[in-house]
Design a protein around this motif. Structure first.
Motif, PDB file in Angstrom:
ATOM      1  N   LEU A  69     -61.157  91.244  33.163  1.00 17.93           N
ATOM      2  CA  LEU A  69     -60.479  89.929  33.151  1.00 17.93           C
ATOM      3  C   LEU A  69     -60.386  89.540  34.567  1.00 17.93           C
ATOM      4  O   LEU A  69     -60.007  90.462  35.466  1.00 17.93           O
ATOM      5  N   VAL A 116     -59.996  91.176  24.756  1.00 20.08           N
ATOM      6  CA  VAL A 116     -61.331  90.474  25.426  1.00 20.08           C
ATOM      7  C   VAL A 116     -62.303  90.161  24.485  1.00 20.08           C
ATOM      8  O   VAL A 116     -62.990  89.128  24.617  1.00 20.08           O
ATOM      9  N   SER A 169     -69.557  84.079  30.326  1.00 23.48           N
ATOM     10  CA  SER A 169     -70.659  84.547  29.944  1.00 23.48           C
ATOM     11  C   SER A 169     -71.784  84.032  30.841  1.00 23.48           C
ATOM     12  O   SER A 169     -71.881  82.949  30.965  1.00 23.48           O
ATOM     13  N   LYS A 194     -57.815  86.157  32.884  1.00 23.49           N
ATOM     14  CA  LYS A 194     -58.771  85.375  32.266  1.00 23.49           C
ATOM     15  C   LYS A 194     -60.267  85.686  32.243  1.00 23.49           C
ATOM     16  O   LYS A 194     -60.747  86.489  32.739  1.00 23.49           O
ATOM     17  N   LYS A 195     -60.733  85.588  30.975  1.00 19.00           N
ATOM     18  CA  LYS A 195     -61.856  85.935  30.309  1.00 19.00           C
ATOM     19  C   LYS A 195     -62.867  85.400  31.254  1.00 19.00           C
ATOM     20  O   LYS A 195     -63.143  84.291  31.379  1.00 19.00           O
ATOM     21  N   ARG A 196     -64.055  86.175  31.726  1.00 18.28           N
ATOM     22  CA  ARG A 196     -64.904  85.498  32.677  1.00 18.28           C
ATOM     23  C   ARG A 196     -65.837  84.898  31.966  1.00 18.28           C
ATOM     24  O   ARG A 196     -66.164  84.959  30.757  1.00 18.28           O
ATOM     25  N   PRO A 215     -64.850  82.586  26.493  1.00 18.61           N
ATOM     26  CA  PRO A 215     -64.904  82.686  27.860  1.00 18.61           C
ATOM     27  C   PRO A 215     -63.968  81.803  28.406  1.00 18.61           C
ATOM     28  O   PRO A 215     -64.023  80.547  27.795  1.00 18.61           O
ATOM     29  N   GLU A 231     -64.680  85.844  20.378  1.00 16.59           N
ATOM     30  CA  GLU A 231     -64.726  84.723  21.207  1.00 16.59           C
ATOM     31  C   GLU A 231     -64.255  83.557  20.376  1.00 16.59           C
ATOM     32  O   GLU A 231     -64.576  82.390  20.401  1.00 16.59           O
TER      33      GLU A 231
END
Length: 193
Positions: A172, A120, A192, A188-190, A125, A95
């Motif tokens: 994603l 990922v 957390s 797009k990374k969701r 996020p 991250e």
């Protein structure tokens, strides 16, 4: 970042690469990056090679990441920061990145699932994975696919819908931001929970 067999070609081809490749789609890259939540500061261009596409990114300090020393030499000569390595094992903390881009290179990457899982992992996020690729469903795309097979590349092209579903399966939220022969997909990374 190219397949093990492809990287030797790109090392040798580096001096000519920018002469034959079209410019990167700056507006489509910007549209993909704009999907991120919050500001974009840390961006890595995987398979960034000579830095041709990295220079088109609308960010202040992108990093070029590639396996080909020859290509990275070209990027370094352009004043870009570079790291040599394999995208199947990214040397970045979990991250820690706002965005990752791959322009015209995802089809060269062996084990695209492992590469995507690594992306990922390193995205924060709300960060984005922006991929520009060639659509094998277009006339030009079929021609490119055939040409790369004739050269001996182990390329694996995907249509826009296939790549979008692939990124969704990797966790994603994905969408096509530009279609055509060279298309752009953003994942797009969701957040957390």
């Amino acid at each position: 970042m190219h397949g093990a067999g492809d990287v030797r070609f790109f090392d040798r081809f580096a001096p000519l690469y920018d002469l034959v490749m079209p410019p990167a789609e700056r507006d489509a890259l910007a549209a993909g990056l704009a999907q991120a939540d919050g500001e974009i500061e840390r961006v890595v261009d995987i398979g960034g090679g000579s830095g041709r596409a990295t220079l088109a990114l609308p960010v202040s300090d992108p990093l070029v990441f590639d396996r080909s020393a020859g290509m990275l030499g070209r990027a370094s000569n352009r004043g870009l920061d570079c790291v040599q390595g394999d995208a199947r094992s990214l040397p970045f903390a979990d991250e820690s990145l706002d965005a990752v881009t791959v322009v015209d290179a995802f089809h060269h990457m062996p084990n695209q699932r492992t590469v995507t899982d690594e992306v990922v992992r390193v995205l924060r996020p709300g960060g984005v994975f922006v991929i520009q690729e060639f659509d094998p469903g277009t006339v030009r795309g079929r021609g490119l696919e055939l040409a790369e097979k004739l050269v001996g590349f182990g390329s694996a092209f995907s249509a826009p819908g296939e790549l979008t579903r692939f990124l969704e399966q990797a966790g994603l939220d994905a969408e096509v931001v530009e279609g055509g022969f060279e298309y752009t997909v953003v994942g797009k990374k969701r957040e957390s929970h």
